[in-house]
Design an enzyme around this catalytic site. Structure first.
Site, PDB file in Angstrom:
ATOM      1  N   LYS A 155      -8.473  11.170 -11.388  1.00  0.00           N
ATOM      2  CA  LYS A 155      -7.586  10.146 -11.941  1.00  0.00           C
ATOM      3  C   LYS A 155      -6.330  10.779 -12.542  1.00  0.00           C
ATOM      4  O   LYS A 155      -5.251  10.226 -12.494  1.00  0.00           O
ATOM      5  CB  LYS A 155      -8.348   9.354 -13.015  1.00  0.00           C
ATOM      6  CG  LYS A 155      -7.633   8.111 -13.487  1.00  0.00           C
ATOM      7  CD  LYS A 155      -7.654   7.022 -12.433  1.00  0.00           C
ATOM      8  CE  LYS A 155      -6.783   5.844 -12.777  1.00  0.00           C
ATOM      9  NZ  LYS A 155      -6.405   5.074 -11.580  1.00  0.00           N
ATOM     10  N   ASN A 173      -6.961  -7.372 -29.987  1.00  0.00           N
ATOM     11  CA  ASN A 173      -6.720  -6.931 -28.618  1.00  0.00           C
ATOM     12  C   ASN A 173      -5.597  -7.817 -28.082  1.00  0.00           C
ATOM     13  O   ASN A 173      -5.711  -9.034 -28.141  1.00  0.00           O
ATOM     14  CB  ASN A 173      -8.023  -7.116 -27.816  1.00  0.00           C
ATOM     15  CG  ASN A 173      -7.817  -7.041 -26.308  1.00  0.00           C
ATOM     16  OD1 ASN A 173      -8.546  -7.653 -25.557  1.00  0.00           O
ATOM     17  ND2 ASN A 173      -6.838  -6.309 -25.857  1.00  0.00           N
ATOM     18  N   GLY A 174      -4.526  -7.197 -27.598  1.00  0.00           N
ATOM     19  CA  GLY A 174      -3.426  -7.991 -27.054  1.00  0.00           C
ATOM     20  C   GLY A 174      -2.084  -7.440 -27.497  1.00  0.00           C
ATOM     21  O   GLY A 174      -2.000  -6.320 -28.002  1.00  0.00           O
ATOM     22  N   ARG A 233     -12.421  -0.043 -21.954  1.00  0.00           N
ATOM     23  CA  ARG A 233     -11.249  -0.867 -22.260  1.00  0.00           C
ATOM     24  C   ARG A 233     -10.200  -0.108 -23.066  1.00  0.00           C
ATOM     25  O   ARG A 233      -9.105  -0.617 -23.300  1.00  0.00           O
ATOM     26  CB  ARG A 233     -11.669  -2.109 -23.051  1.00  0.00           C
ATOM     27  CG  ARG A 233     -12.612  -3.032 -22.325  1.00  0.00           C
ATOM     28  CD  ARG A 233     -12.957  -4.211 -23.191  1.00  0.00           C
ATOM     29  NE  ARG A 233     -11.779  -4.991 -23.530  1.00  0.00           N
ATOM     30  CZ  ARG A 233     -11.266  -5.939 -22.765  1.00  0.00           C
ATOM     31  NH1 ARG A 233     -11.836  -6.238 -21.618  1.00  0.00           N
ATOM     32  NH2 ARG A 233     -10.201  -6.600 -23.152  1.00  0.00           N
ATOM     33  N   HIS A 261      10.034   6.541  17.082  1.00  0.00           N
ATOM     34  CA  HIS A 261      10.431   7.957  17.065  1.00  0.00           C
ATOM     35  C   HIS A 261       9.224   8.889  16.995  1.00  0.00           C
ATOM     36  O   HIS A 261       9.380  10.057  16.628  1.00  0.00           O
ATOM     37  CB  HIS A 261      11.384   8.224  15.893  1.00  0.00           C
ATOM     38  CG  HIS A 261      12.652   7.434  15.986  1.00  0.00           C
ATOM     39  ND1 HIS A 261      13.613   7.669  16.936  1.00  0.00           N
ATOM     40  CD2 HIS A 261      13.097   6.373  15.260  1.00  0.00           C
ATOM     41  CE1 HIS A 261      14.600   6.800  16.796  1.00  0.00           C
ATOM     42  NE2 HIS A 261      14.309   5.998  15.777  1.00  0.00           N
ATOM     43  N   LYS A 281      -3.932   3.817   0.159  1.00  0.00           N
ATOM     44  CA  LYS A 281      -5.144   3.202  -0.404  1.00  0.00           C
ATOM     45  C   LYS A 281      -6.299   3.315   0.589  1.00  0.00           C
ATOM     46  O   LYS A 281      -7.406   3.681   0.230  1.00  0.00           O
ATOM     47  CB  LYS A 281      -4.829   1.736  -0.693  1.00  0.00           C
ATOM     48  CG  LYS A 281      -5.360   1.105  -1.887  1.00  0.00           C
ATOM     49  CD  LYS A 281      -4.768   1.458  -3.232  1.00  0.00           C
ATOM     50  CE  LYS A 281      -4.542   2.891  -3.544  1.00  0.00           C
ATOM     51  NZ  LYS A 281      -3.762   3.179  -4.686  1.00  0.00           N
ATOM     52  N   GLU A 299       1.954   2.485   0.608  1.00  0.00           N
ATOM     53  CA  GLU A 299       0.876   2.370  -0.372  1.00  0.00           C
ATOM     54  C   GLU A 299      -0.411   1.850   0.285  1.00  0.00           C
ATOM     55  O   GLU A 299      -1.514   2.310  -0.032  1.00  0.00           O
ATOM     56  CB  GLU A 299       1.327   1.456  -1.520  1.00  0.00           C
ATOM     57  CG  GLU A 299       0.280   1.112  -2.553  1.00  0.00           C
ATOM     58  CD  GLU A 299      -0.335   2.318  -3.252  1.00  0.00           C
ATOM     59  OE1 GLU A 299       0.150   3.449  -3.088  1.00  0.00           O
ATOM     60  OE2 GLU A 299      -1.346   2.112  -3.951  1.00  0.00           O
ATOM     61  N   TRP A 343      -6.592   0.924 -27.083  1.00  0.00           N
ATOM     62  CA  TRP A 343      -5.734   1.382 -25.984  1.00  0.00           C
ATOM     63  C   TRP A 343      -4.334   1.047 -26.453  1.00  0.00           C
ATOM     64  O   TRP A 343      -3.903  -0.106 -26.427  1.00  0.00           O
ATOM     65  CB  TRP A 343      -6.093   0.646 -24.695  1.00  0.00           C
ATOM     66  CG  TRP A 343      -5.215   1.006 -23.549  1.00  0.00           C
ATOM     67  CD1 TRP A 343      -4.128   0.304 -23.086  1.00  0.00           C
ATOM     68  CD2 TRP A 343      -5.330   2.145 -22.697  1.00  0.00           C
ATOM     69  NE1 TRP A 343      -3.581   0.949 -22.010  1.00  0.00           N
ATOM     70  CE2 TRP A 343      -4.298   2.069 -21.745  1.00  0.00           C
ATOM     71  CE3 TRP A 343      -6.219   3.215 -22.651  1.00  0.00           C
ATOM     72  CZ2 TRP A 343      -4.122   3.030 -20.751  1.00  0.00           C
ATOM     73  CZ3 TRP A 343      -6.038   4.177 -21.661  1.00  0.00           C
ATOM     74  CH2 TRP A 343      -5.007   4.073 -20.727  1.00  0.00           C
ATOM     75  N   GLU A 387      -7.538   7.050   1.005  1.00  0.00           N
ATOM     76  CA  GLU A 387      -8.176   7.732  -0.131  1.00  0.00           C
ATOM     77  C   GLU A 387      -9.568   7.201  -0.444  1.00  0.00           C
ATOM     78  O   GLU A 387     -10.399   7.940  -0.947  1.00  0.00           O
ATOM     79  CB  GLU A 387      -7.278   7.728  -1.373  1.00  0.00           C
ATOM     80  CG  GLU A 387      -7.117   6.394  -2.033  1.00  0.00           C
ATOM     81  CD  GLU A 387      -6.242   6.442  -3.267  1.00  0.00           C
ATOM     82  OE1 GLU A 387      -6.273   7.444  -3.988  1.00  0.00           O
ATOM     83  OE2 GLU A 387      -5.538   5.451  -3.520  1.00  0.00           O
ATOM     84  N   CYS A 413      -7.805  -3.496 -25.448  1.00  0.00           N
ATOM     85  CA  CYS A 413      -8.656  -2.773 -26.395  1.00  0.00           C
ATOM     86  C   CYS A 413     -10.027  -3.440 -26.377  1.00  0.00           C
ATOM     87  O   CYS A 413     -10.218  -4.447 -25.725  1.00  0.00           O
ATOM     88  CB  CYS A 413      -8.087  -2.860 -27.798  1.00  0.00           C
ATOM     89  SG  CYS A 413      -6.379  -2.309 -27.920  1.00  0.00           S
TER      90      CYS A 413
HETATM   91  C1  F6R Z   1      -3.649   6.923  -5.664  1.00  0.00           C
HETATM   92  C2  F6R Z   1      -3.317   7.485  -6.948  1.00  0.00           C
HETATM   93  C3  F6R Z   1      -2.545   8.757  -6.959  1.00  0.00           C
HETATM   94  C4  F6R Z   1      -1.634   8.796  -8.180  1.00  0.00           C
HETATM   95  C5  F6R Z   1      -0.968  10.152  -8.291  1.00  0.00           C
HETATM   96  C6  F6R Z   1       0.004  10.174  -9.434  1.00  0.00           C
HETATM   97  O1  F6R Z   1      -4.354   5.720  -5.796  1.00  0.00           O
HETATM   98  O2  F6R Z   1      -3.683   6.970  -7.970  1.00  0.00           O
HETATM   99  O3  F6R Z   1      -1.813   8.930  -5.798  1.00  0.00           O
HETATM  100  O4  F6R Z   1      -0.675   7.795  -8.057  1.00  0.00           O
HETATM  101  O5  F6R Z   1      -1.941  11.143  -8.478  1.00  0.00           O
HETATM  102  O6  F6R Z   1      -0.639   9.850 -10.612  1.00  0.00           O
HETATM  103  P1  F6R Z   1       0.142   9.328 -11.860  1.00  0.00           P
HETATM  104  O7  F6R Z   1       0.686   7.976 -11.549  1.00  0.00           O
HETATM  105  O8  F6R Z   1      -0.867   9.306 -12.954  1.00  0.00           O
HETATM  106  O9  F6R Z   1       1.247  10.305 -12.129  1.00  0.00           O
END
Ligand code: F6R
Length: 609
Positions: A604, A98-99, A27, A505, A486, A482, A74, A489, A2
């Site tokens: 996001k 916060n915590g 935050r 394969h 990363k 992953e 948060w 993207e 927070c």
């Molecule tokens: C990649 C990323 C996305 C999310 C995906 C699912 O860095 O962030 O692949 O993982 O859109 O999102 P959540 O976890 O919010 O359901």
């Protein structure tokens, strides 16, 4: 995670506090509030949602006064509602925090027995009552805060004001950040430098276990056990944007470096090392469910799906429960068969992903037991599930998920150990060893993050690649998947994350001198096999970058370059091997000059199917 802000001095403080909160909104942003001493009493205004809602509320109910504290929340304990918003008030005391208070259940019970009535569901209100109780016992504010915090286990940064001593703010810190700002005849405090940077550049970050009294005429710093501390403030030279990112160039880099702290927060209050067990009240599944289920079925998308690949591994290896994982969009696209003996675990950092939500609803309709693992409290998926494990990573601003991923991994370990212990498939000693290794991870993660410069150098040649292949086996396969996601993207370089055994394969046809191969190969039972796969790649002129365990003497003869990570319990190696890949992607993207925090075409929160 927070945001806290506080002011004492000659000026009317409400605008200063709101302005500070605006710069701390990164935050947390589910509710906000102010408490200001108006000359007679402390008055509080709080509002749910973004700060804008608090600003509106303050128009209707202005706060006048020159001593005040503010908070942007948060949520960790208790939904984002007005009563759960900070500041929390107990008698003459108002407090922002916060915590996470680990022993909140025990403290709440004790205070309840003393007749305290709670109005919120938060752990924070408990601290306000503890301080109030101490002031009732005749202690001045700083002594009362010091004594109250003696009862508290967990992470906190607090700012406290007292209607009866309205010339001071008392602040204290343990494991959550807090900085004090020095003005001319005025003092500030905040969770982070940007909040108060427009008002003063002279700042002193508090260290663990310190408590300070701020007033218009002075500043007194001691340890929680009362020893004076003599440390001088320093001049901050960052601009506002640098300050918000903690001096890092991008939020993503900051969030990568926040991971040790984020993991500590995920584990806080959930691990009982003495019992070699996980605390039942904190993980969203009960013992009966753990015993009854005959399968765990994970559903998720993207990075969260990769966390579930690890979850599947752990459910099988630790809990010995059959486990499967499915992309949420595919789950709803078929006619999945789940029922009352299945525990369906929906994993989503945002808690809002539409595919995952829809899949969860299908599972629920079919009578499955459901659990959400999410970072955003009270978001749609945990609400629909009815039971939730919150990862407590704090807000993640960078679109590419980093700290949310590793905290999901930690959630997977806790869940597997909890279920395994209930079913007798992992004994106290082995569970205790895993949990001990888990709580030691943040330390080892810091060691990996210190390799930042080395990884940056290795990223430069990768930034000109057109395509890349990430290989892993067993517990490292989710890491490879992953790592590839990363890189693609944020750098827009094509990347495939493959189970190393599958390379022969098909993907092997792609390998040539232009194709970087990133091999995740910690010391574990898959090592020899992936070492052979890497030799096969090398024989086709692939350029190999290995992520291997420190002390591995043989990798130097196999890989062109190696990033060495600390040795941890082999089950937990993904926490070590993920971090270099995040940094690698970050630096490749930064060399290419892409928009790291907001890569093209991505969002996001994905609320479309
Ligand atoms: C990649 C990323 C996305 C999310 C995906 C699912 O860095 O962030 O692949 O993982 O859109 O999102 P959540 O976890 O919010 O359901």
């Amino acid at each position: 995670m927070c945001g806290i802000v506080g002011y004492v001095g000659p000026q009317s403080c409400a605008d200063i506090l709101v302005d500070g909160l605006r710069r701390l909104e990164y935050r947390g942003y589910d509710s906000a509030g102010l408490a200001v001493y108006d000359g007679k009493k402390v008055d509080v205004v709080r509002a749910v949602g973004k700060l804008q809602n608090l600003v509106k509320a303050l128009k209707e109910h202005p706060l006048e006064g020159s001593l005040g504290i503010g908070h942007t929340r948060w949520a960790t304990h208790g939904r984002p509602t007005e009563v759960n918003a900070h500041p929390h008030v107990a008698g003459n005391i108002a407090l922002v925090h916060n915590g996470i208070i680990e022993n909140h259940i025990e403290l709440k019970r004790q205070l309840g027995e003393e007749g305290v009535k709670f109005v919120s569901d938060t752990d924070t209100e408990i601290v306000a009552h503890l301080i109030h109780r101490e002031t009732q016992g005749g202690h001045d504010l700083v002594t009362a805060v010091r004594r109250a915090l003696g009862f508290v286990h967990g992470a906190y940064a607090v700012a406290v004001i007292d209607q009866k001593q309205p010339d001071r703010i008392v602040v204290a810190k343990n494991a959550s950040p807090l900085v004090v700002g020095f003005g001319e005849g005025e003092m500030f405090c905040a969770s982070d430098i940007p909040a108060i940077l427009p008002y003063t550049k002279l700042m002193l970050p508090l260290e663990e276990g310190e408590i300070a009294v701020l007033s218009a005429t002075g500043f007194e710093l001691t340890t929680l056990d009362g020893k004076p501390v003599d440390r001088k403030p320093r001049v901050i030279t960052w601009n506002a944007s640098q300050a918000e990112k903690g001096g890092y160039k991008h939020f993503m880099l900051k969030e990568i470096h926040e991971q040790p702290r984020a993991i500590e927060d995920t584990l806080r209050g959930r691990v009982d090392l003495a019992a070699g067990d996980v605390v039942e009240s904190e993980i969203g599944v009960d013992a009966a469910t753990a015993q009854l289920i005959s399968r765990v079925y994970f559903i998720a998308c993207g990075t969260s799906h990769h966390a579930t690949l690890y979850g599947r591994f752990l459910m099988e290896s630790i809990a010995r429960v059959p486990a499967t994982t499915e992309l949420a969009s595919e789950f709803i696209g078929r006619e999945p068969v789940v029922g009352p003996n299945d525990l369906v675990v929906a994993v989503s950092q945002s808690g809002e992903t539409l595919d995952t939500l829809a899949a969860l609803k299908v599972a629920k309709e079919q009578g499955a037991r459901v659990l959400a693992i999410a970072n955003v409290i009270d978001s749609a998926i945990p609400r629909a599930a009815g039971s939730a494990f919150y990862t407590h990573a704090g807000p993640e601003i960078g679109v590419a998920s980093t700290k949310c991923f590793t905290t999901q991994l930690a959630a997977m370990v806790l869940l597997a150990v909890f279920i395994g212990r209930r079913r007798g498939s992992v004994d106290k000693d082995r569970a205790g060893a895993i949990l001990q290794a888990l709580v030691e991870l943040p330390h080892h993660m810091r060691t990996v993050l210190a390799l930042d410069d080395i990884i940056r150098d290795l990223a430069r040649p990768l930034s000109t690649a057109k395509s890349s292949l990430f290989l892993g086996r067993g517990v490292s396969y989710p890491v490879a998947a992953e790592g590839a996601l990363k890189l693609k993207e944020i750098s827009y370089i094509h990347a495939e994350g493959y189970a190393a055994g599958e390379m022969k394969h098909g993907p092997i046809a792609l390998i040539d001198a232009e194709m970087p191969v990133i091999a995740i190969m910690p010391d574990d039972k898959s090592y020899d096999k992936i070492a052979s796969n890497v030799q096969e790649a090398k024989a086709r002129e692939g350029r190999v970058l290995a992520i291997a365990t420190k002390g591995n003497a043989d990798i130097g003869g196999i890989a062109h370059n190696t990033i060495y990570v600390p040795r941890v319990d082999a089950t937990l190696s993904p926490f070590m091997t993920t971090l270099p890949l995040q940094l690698l992607s970050y630096y490749v993207a930064d060399f290419k000059g892409t928009d790291v925090d907001q890569p093209r075409n991505l969002a996001k929160t994905v609320t479309v199917e």
